[in-house]
Write an enzyme that holds these catalytic residues in place. Structure first.
Site, PDB file in Angstrom:
ATOM      1  CG  ASN A 214      -0.233  -0.132   2.515  1.00 43.50           C
ATOM      2  OD1 ASN A 214       0.751   0.556   2.756  1.00 43.50           O
ATOM      3  ND2 ASN A 214      -0.719  -1.007   3.384  1.00 43.50           N
ATOM      4  CE  LYS A 215      -1.903   5.468  -3.809  1.00 42.49           C
ATOM      5  NZ  LYS A 215      -2.807   6.575  -4.202  1.00 42.49           N
TER       6      LYS A 215
END
Length: 200
Positions: free
Chosen positions: A9-10
């Protein structure tokens, strides 16, 4: 997915690292467990690097014994690849992934050490503040946690891969502290203030 590709994920890990740094500067004996792509801490506390959800859970179980507080800020992947390839998959081929849920680490912490002060984070995407708080409170109850820090990563300047954040801190009595949009270091410091108030 294969030896070259991953699902992630970011999250930059900034929030967790900043909280660890501020706790260290306040005199805490800090153990930081973080992903391999997180930002680097500036101070010489115990720093454990992990690659997978399984690694993270193992490191927690190994290090939790002598801890009074656990701040679970990690953006843990909710899914793992069920059909991981042993070799690099050719990019010209269609690819179908089988995903299985990973262990819910946060919900299992109090089963390992019941008397630890447990603080978690809850990220949602484009929900109202009332719904954000309600979902965070449900997470708190399911984990028997003490505090949950909630934010909406669908709003600009908040959450993943930003220098700022806005959060709501929710406790067992559903008391809510709104920490307005500010630099993540400031938010991290204020979260520690809320934890200190809770302890007192």
């Amino acid at each position: 997915i294969d030896p070259v590709r991953i699902i992630t994920n970011k999250s930059s890990g900034k929030m967790g690292v900043y909280i660890a740094e501020d706790a260290f500067l306040r005199g805490a004996d800090v153990t930081l467990i973080r992903g391999i792509h997180s930002v680097e801490p500036q101070y010489p506390f115990k720093d454990i690097r992990i690659n997978t959800v399984k690694d993270l859970f193992g490191a927690i179980k190994k290090n939790i014994k002598n801890q009074d507080i656990m701040i679970h800020a990690a953006a843990v992947s909710d899914f793992a690849i069920n059909n991981r390839a042993k070799g690099k998959i050719k990019s010209s081929n269609n690819l179908h992934l089988e995903l299985t849920p990973t262990t819910k680490i946060f919900e299992n912490i109090k089963k390992i050490k019941n008397n630890i002060l447990l603080v978690g984070f809850k990220a949602e995407y484009k929900v109202g503040n009332k719904e954000l708080v309600n979902r965070s409170y449900e997470l708190l109850k399911s984990a028997n946690a003490d505090l949950v820090v909630a934010n909406d990563v669908g709003k600009g300047g908040r959450g993943f891969d930003t220098e700022t954040n806005e959060v709501f801190v929710v406790d067992k009595n559903k008391n809510i502290k709104h920490l307005k949009l500010a630099d993540k270091r400031i938010i991290g410091n204020k979260i520690l203030d809320e934890i200190q108030k809770f302890r007192n």
